[in-house]
Design a protein around this motif. Structure first.
Motif, PDB file in Angstrom:
ATOM      1  N   GLN A  95      -0.100   9.717  36.070  1.00  0.00           N
ATOM      2  CA  GLN A  95       0.279  10.324  37.340  1.00  0.00           C
ATOM      3  C   GLN A  95      -0.937  10.650  38.202  1.00  0.00           C
ATOM      4  O   GLN A  95      -0.793  10.897  39.397  1.00  0.00           O
ATOM      5  CB  GLN A  95       1.094  11.602  37.081  1.00  0.00           C
ATOM      6  N   GLU A  96      -2.112  10.675  37.589  1.00  0.00           N
ATOM      7  CA  GLU A  96      -3.356  10.890  38.310  1.00  0.00           C
ATOM      8  C   GLU A  96      -4.380   9.847  37.883  1.00  0.00           C
ATOM      9  O   GLU A  96      -4.429   9.470  36.715  1.00  0.00           O
ATOM     10  CB  GLU A  96      -3.912  12.288  38.044  1.00  0.00           C
ATOM     11  N   ASP A 103      -8.226   9.353  37.543  1.00  0.00           N
ATOM     12  CA  ASP A 103      -9.471  10.124  37.495  1.00  0.00           C
ATOM     13  C   ASP A 103     -10.631   9.182  37.162  1.00  0.00           C
ATOM     14  O   ASP A 103     -10.826   8.808  36.005  1.00  0.00           O
ATOM     15  CB  ASP A 103      -9.353  11.225  36.445  1.00  0.00           C
ATOM     16  N   ALA A 153      -0.209   7.907  42.685  1.00  0.00           N
ATOM     17  CA  ALA A 153      -1.074   8.965  42.165  1.00  0.00           C
ATOM     18  C   ALA A 153      -2.223   9.256  43.116  1.00  0.00           C
ATOM     19  O   ALA A 153      -2.637   8.400  43.911  1.00  0.00           O
ATOM     20  CB  ALA A 153      -1.622   8.559  40.799  1.00  0.00           C
ATOM     21  N   THR A 154      -2.730  10.485  43.029  1.00  0.00           N
ATOM     22  CA  THR A 154      -3.953  10.816  43.749  1.00  0.00           C
ATOM     23  C   THR A 154      -5.159  10.277  42.973  1.00  0.00           C
ATOM     24  O   THR A 154      -5.121  10.169  41.750  1.00  0.00           O
ATOM     25  CB  THR A 154      -4.090  12.336  43.908  1.00  0.00           C
ATOM     26  N   THR A 185      -9.134  10.617  42.010  1.00  0.00           N
ATOM     27  CA  THR A 185     -10.314  11.466  41.931  1.00  0.00           C
ATOM     28  C   THR A 185     -11.512  10.587  41.619  1.00  0.00           C
ATOM     29  O   THR A 185     -11.543   9.914  40.596  1.00  0.00           O
ATOM     30  CB  THR A 185     -10.161  12.539  40.830  1.00  0.00           C
TER      31      THR A 185
END
Length: 444
Positions: A146-147, A149, A265-266, A268
């Motif tokens: 979901q993210e 990174d 998703a975001t 990073t």
């Protein structure tokens, strides 16, 4: 005939005054003939009776025309202790030449394949593979976070992309190429150079006998450009993969047609380790007078900064500082472009990245044709079979045919003048003499 100097036969030689040497091949030669053949006076101070007094300082690398052996049959003379230093020096010469030729020949195809992969990823539209059904056994094995990174090492970043669901087989070819580049990078490291292997062996032997081991301040005797080339290629490959994926994610972000969570998703991004590798490469390239790799490193630094703009982790102040640092790196790259004829073509690439930094739209920057032409010229650089020389900055090259320069050109690495006219080297060009300057201090 056993004496080539006085043209004497065995019957005519006074063995007390001029003993006979019999190598493993069985041929008979006098002491003075074999010494003359091996060039003993070029390496040692000699007594009148033929005894060795001391070394004459450092010998010149790549100065032997070939590995000297028996003058009758050319078999090696490794079993004669009197000539072991000369023979070993010649062996390291030959091993180093083969290392340079192999490394140079291996790099060019890798660079060409990476350029092709860059064009492929830019031209071919991305197709998201369908998600397996809930009843499919593969459903539990897919990686759909979901993210996203992307912090830490470049290896960790690429590994995450490799395992993302629905992405393969877009990156299969370039990921395979990445593995080859990483292998090549290990193979051309300083530790793998013939000289450094001998150096390490001498250190180990001296350490075991309690002698001082720090007889050489710098382990890297040769200016091994291929290590810098491989490092630049590895950074560029990682940047290509990450840039393409970010571009894909930007195009899919918010798409309701995808069932994969990672497309929404975001992201990073903290590419500090990537940028540090760029700065390290730039520093090494400057130290070895390799402006092309210095410029590339600074360009890659700026491109990594441009990538980090899509991250929600970076606030406005941190991005402003990074952007300023990227501008400084591009200014240094521009200055380096003026140092030689070969690096002027890189100015276009620097200006493209400057535009990338100014624009708010993300896009991919590819290598220009002029730079590819410079790399193609490298494939021809060590095809000579004659003498080895170095330019004013210490970059080695060969002169074919008779081995003496008859025309001038430019060094593909730094743009300095190489070659010469009428068998006379150009100003600043000399027989390669750098790495062997320390051989006199090495004894086993």
């Amino acid at each position: 005939m056993v004496d080539f100097i006085e043209c004497s036969t065995y019957r005519e030689v006074d063995l007390n005054a001029n003993p006979i040497i019999v190598p493993a091949c069985g041929h008979h030669l006098t002491f003075t003939s074999m010494d003359g053949h091996m060039g003993m006076s070029a390496f040692y101070q000699m007594h009148d009776d033929g005894a060795v007094e001391s070394l004459i300082g450092a010998s010149s690398p790549f100065s032997a025309e070939d590995l000297k052996g028996c003058p009758m049959c050319r078999l090696p003379l490794r079993d004669i202790h009197r000539y072991s230093w000369i023979v070993k020096r010649g062996l390291i010469d030959e091993a180093t030449k083969r290392f340079i030729v192999w490394a140079n020949g291996s790099f060019v195809p890798l660079e060409s394949r990476l350029s092709d992969q860059e064009l492929y990823l830019m031209d071919v539209a991305f197709t998201l593979l369908p998600k397996p059904r809930e009843t499919d056994a593969r459903q539990s094995a897919i990686y759909d976070p979901q993210e996203l990174d992307f912090r830490g090492s470049p290896d960790a970043q690429v590994r995450q992309i490799r395992h993302l669901a629905g992405v393969a087989p877009r990156f299969d070819s370039i990921l395979g190429l990445r593995s080859e580049i990483r292998t090549f990078l290990r193979q051309v490291s300083e530790a793998e150079q013939p000289f450094c292997k001998v150096y390490q062996m001498v250190k180990d032997i001296r350490r075991s006998t309690g002698e001082t081991v720090d007889f050489l301040a710098d382990d890297s005797i040769l200016r091994v450009r291929e290590r810098l080339l491989a490092s630049s290629l590895a950074i560029r490959c990682d940047l290509t993969i990450l840039s393409d994926f970010i571009k894909i994610h930007q195009s899919l972000k918010g798409s309701r047609g995808s069932s994969y969570k990672w497309t929404r998703a975001t992201v990073t991004l903290d590419l500090a380790q990537n940028r540090q590798k760029c700065l390290g490469l730039a520093k090494d390239a400057m130290g070895q007078d390799q402006p092309m790799q210095e410029i590339e490193a600074r360009i890659y630094f700026a491109r990594y900064v441009a990538l980090e703009r899509v991250s929600v982790l970076n606030n406005l102040d941190s991005m402003r500082d990074l952007a300023k640092e990227a501008e400084d790196q591009l200014s240094l790259a521009k200055a380096a472009c003026t140092r030689s004829r070969n690096t002027k073509a890189m100015l276009v690439e620097v200006e493209n990245v400057e535009k990338l930094m100014r624009d708010s739209v993300f896009y991919t920057v590819t290598s220009n044709e002029e730079k590819r032409a410079v790399y193609a010229a490298m494939a021809m650089e060590f095809r000579g079979t004659g003498h080895w020389y170095s330019c004013v900055h210490g970059h080695p090259f060969t002169v074919g045919e008779c081995g003496m320069p008859m025309e001038t050109s430019v060094c593909p690495q730094c743009g300095a003048q190489v070659g010469g006219q009428s068998h006379r080297p150009a100003e600043g060009v000399m027989r390669a003499t750098e790495f062997e300057a320390q051989f006199g201090a090495m004894a086993i």
